[in-house]
Design an enzyme around this catalytic site. Structure first.
Site, short mmCIF file in Angstrom:
data_model
loop_
_atom_site.label_atom_id
_atom_site.label_comp_id
_atom_site.label_asym_id
_atom_site.label_seq_id
_atom_site.Cartn_x
_atom_site.Cartn_y
_atom_site.Cartn_z
N HIS A 191 13.91 -2.86 7.06
CA HIS A 191 14.04 -1.72 6.16
C HIS A 191 14.94 -0.67 6.81
CE1 HIS A 191 12.17 1.97 4.06
NE2 HIS A 191 13.13 1.46 3.31
N PRO A 209 4.73 0.44 10.61
CA PRO A 209 4.02 1.64 10.18
C PRO A 209 4.95 2.70 9.58
CG PRO A 209 4.27 1.65 12.55
CD PRO A 209 4.85 0.37 12.08
N CYS A 210 6.24 2.55 9.75
CA CYS A 210 7.15 3.61 9.27
C CYS A 210 7.03 3.78 7.76
CB CYS A 210 8.58 3.28 9.66
SG CYS A 210 8.84 3.35 11.44
N HIS A 211 7.11 2.67 7.01
CA HIS A 211 7.02 2.78 5.54
C HIS A 211 6.14 1.70 4.95
CE1 HIS A 211 10.97 4.37 6.88
NE2 HIS A 211 10.60 5.38 6.13
N GLY A 212 5.40 1.00 5.81
CA GLY A 212 4.39 0.07 5.33
C GLY A 212 4.89 -1.29 4.90
#
Ligand code: FES
Length: 246
Positions: A191, A209-212
């Site tokens: 991403h 964890p940044c945007h799931g």
């Protein structure tokens, strides 16, 4: 005539009494020669023949376009030795030019080639015997993290049984591994480039964890904004218990 002032008048009187003297001896000689010429011309004894004799004569006896002969300076052996010398000179110059060009190109390539520290980073060798089954190892390769996963038999079965055709980036597990027990991937989320966490997420693989984004046990994206699966680098197994990445 109006009377002059006293100082100017006395100076003028001195000049009138003394005759003008020539400025230099050369001027005197010039004056004398001019006088002699005048006397000669007036007497009718002037010689009409030009006294200057030109060294360049244009006659049949001594033509100015005649090329002088250099025969006595030429080699007595004939043309063969001259040509041999010419060939020798041409060959020597060619050899020198080729040597110079080779040195220039070699210096250029040496400057452009990668330095020793860059070459050392280009390939990474990993001892697989040190990685137990069911564990992840992260190594650094060309400035990026690389995940090495020693998969269990259950994980291999799960990865192979997944219906990959319906995935966002469809790819069978067999295309992503060379040996089913070893999964090797670049650990950069597709991403926006975060590093996903191992053994996490909804599919038992990796979670960013940044945007799931969720990746499965084969590194394929299953959920979240990531558009592609985790990339697989070039690698090989030179020995049974060794892998070389790069
Ligand atoms: S960078 Fe990983 S989900 Fe956005």
């Amino acid at each position: 005539m109006a009377p002059l002032p006293s100082k100017a008048g006395s100076l003028l009187r001195v000049c009138q009494r003394q005759p003008l003297r020539p400025l230099c001896p050369l001027a005197t000689a010039q004056q004398r020669r001019t006088k002699a010429d005048v006397v000669e011309r007036s007497a009718g004894e002037y010689d009409q023949t030009p006294k200057f004799q030109s060294p360049f004569k244009n006659s049949n006896d001594n033509p100015t376009t005649k090329v002088p002969s250099f025969g006595k300076y030429m080699s007595k052996k004939g043309e063969t030795s001259n040509k041999t010398f010419q060939y020798f000179m041409v060959g020597t110059m060619g050899l020198l030019s080729a040597a110079g060009a080779k040195a220039t190109v070699q210096d250029f390539l040496v400057n452009m080639s990668a330095s020793a520290d860059v070459l050392a980073q280009a390939k990474v060798e990993i001892d697989l015997a040190a990685i137990p089954e069911g564990k992840n190892v992260i190594i650094k390769w060309r400035g990026k993290p690389v995940f090495v996963r020693h998969r269990t038999q259950d994980e291999i079965k799960e990865a192979e049984d997944t219906k990959w055709e319906a995935l966002r980036d469809p790819q069978p597990d067999s295309e992503r591994v060379q040996r089913p027990e070893w999964l090797i991937m670049v650990g950069v989320c597709t991403h926006l480039g975060c590093v996903p966490i191992g053994e996490a997420g909804d599919f038992g693989g990796w979670f960013c964890p940044c945007h799931g984004s969720h990746y499965d046990i084969s590194g394929r994206v299953r959920k979240g904004p990531a558009p592609l699966n985790l990339a697989v680098p070039e690698y090989g197994f030179p020995e049974d218990e060794k892998v070389v990445i790069g």
